[in-house]
Design an enzyme around this catalytic site. Structure first.
Site: not given
Lengths: 315, 120
Positions: A34, A38, A148
């Protein structure tokens, strides 16, 4: 003698060449799984303990940038939050080029975005959602705000374990309140967070948006009435559950639950068939709840009385 | 309150009530009502303790209620097997409601009361 490599091998070597060079020989990277803004997450083999792990490596173009700092902060937050709903960090360090990485448990499963389709019925939705809420309640208790929360940041493991991921923008409560940085995801972010002000009630809004999404497969509209209409049109939830969702989604932070623990407590009351803080029940509704809660007992007593009456009449 | 004690309390109270209902379902038993109530109460107490003891060891609503049903039906049968002074047996009148009382005691002891903690 000239040896020719096949295109497949060359392509593979080209990809492998882009993988980070980890210090020492303890971890051997196997494949990427993935990539976010960041960092990039790889599956790797821990040769010392002979197990697979996940390694998140900073995407910073050069060492020491803001992304490195955020990755370090994320690792520190995760290390601070030891909870079954949070992926444990095993190790952290710097690559040969100075960029940050950290090693964590490899979780086999799928994100809530994919898993939600398999959730059938209100009980299973509430079951998963409650685990997310409990994890965030734990973080709030430790003074950390996630900032988030969204379906792709929740992982459901093979054995039903629920983990909250991506603590990259998480902050200590005081820092988050002082920070004017705008972070979060539209649709799951409250109005004040869009202005750069986040508190624990901002996570409560995101939790409400998450539950709304789990029930309707859509993000909530900004207006309360529209949200209620969409909720009823898509899921027809009981009034008490709809009230819990709407209390989380209130545009004024003071109208929401003060933190995730208060939301978790109301959800537990909802599941137990008790009155919830988000909804003022009418007397009729309270009686209905009492009947539902003690229906077996009431049926048994009724059966006893009917039987006694029957014997009296048959004589 | 521990489960056997809760069972005895619920069983005893329901036993008194069950005995009193004999005045409605079999009015001709009125002269023996004191004996009926005492017998019914003792039956309720014994069933309550046994079902409560089971509930403190097995945590299953279904199993608890089934055990309550069987134990209460058994004791109700023992009482029903004793004929009234005129020789009549009241099997159905005693066993059926008595069994439901057992179900209620089974339900109450599984849902409420504290089980004794087990040493690890």
């Amino acid at each position: 003698m000239t040896t020719w490599l096949s295109n497949t091998v060359v392509d593979h070597l080209r990809v492998v060449a882009t993988w980070p060079e980890l210090p020492g020989d303890r971890y051997v990277i196997e494949r990427p799984i993935g990539r976010g803004g960041m960092g990039t997450v790889y599956v790797a083999r821990d040769t010392l303990l002979e197990r697979d792990v996940a390694i998140k490596v900073s995407n910073a173009p050069v060492a020491g940038s803001g992304l490195d700092e955020r990755l370090r902060q994320e690792a520190q937050v995760l290390a601070r939050l030891e909870h079954p709903g949070i992926v444990p960090v095993h190790d952290a360090g710097q690559l040969a080029d100075g960029r940050m990485f950290y090693v964590m448990k490899l979780v086999h499963g799928e994100t809530l975005s994919a898993h939600a389709k398999r959730l059938s019925g209100e009980a299973s939705v509430i079951g998963v959602f409650e685990r997310v809420t409990e994890t965030i309640a734990f973080a709030h208790e430790a003074g950390v705000i996630h900032r988030d929360l969204k379906p792709s940041n929740v992982m459901v493991g093979r054995f039903g374990e629920v983990l909250v991921l991506d603590w990259g923008v998480a902050k200590a409560s005081e820092e988050a309140a002082a920070s004017a940085t705008r972070v979060g995801t539209p649709g799951f972010m409250p109005p004040e967070q869009a202005r750069g002000e986040a508190t624990s009630t901002s996570d409560v809004f995101a939790l409400g948006a998450l539950l709304f999404w789990m029930l309707t497969d859509a993000t909530p509209p900004p207006a309360r009435d529209d949200a209620l209409r969409a909720l009823n049109a898509a899921a027809r939830p009981p009034r008490r559950l709809a009230a819990i969702v709407l209390k989380c989604l209130a545009s004024e932070p003071s109208d929401r639950y003060s933190n995730a623990a208060a939301l978790a407590a109301d959800l537990a009351r909802y599941r137990a068939g008790q009155p919830v803080a988000a909804h003022r029940e009418t007397t009729l509704e309270r009686i209905g709840l009492w009947f539902i809660k003690y229906r077996t007992f009431i049926l048994l007593v009724a059966a006893y009385l009917v039987m006694r009456a029957m014997f009296a009449f048959l004589r | 309150m521990n489960k056997p004690l809760l069972g005895a309390l619920v069983g005893g109270i329901l036993g008194v009530f069950d005995g009193l209902t004999a005045l409605v379902s079999a009015p001709e038993t009125a002269p023996q009502i004191v004996g009926i109530i005492i017998g019914s109460t003792i039956k309720g107490l014994i069933v309550g303790v046994l079902v409560g003891w089971y509930a403190s060891r097995v945590h299953s609503l279904a199993k608890g209620m089934i055990v309550g049903l069987i134990v209460a039906a058994f004791f109700a049968f023992l009482i029903a097997a004793m004929p009234s002074p005129d020789g009549t047996h009241y099997y159905w009148e005693i066993i059926l409601p008595g069994s439901i009382v057992g179900l209620i005691v089974g339900y109450a002891t599984q849902k409420f009361g504290t089980a004794r903690a087990r040493a690890v």
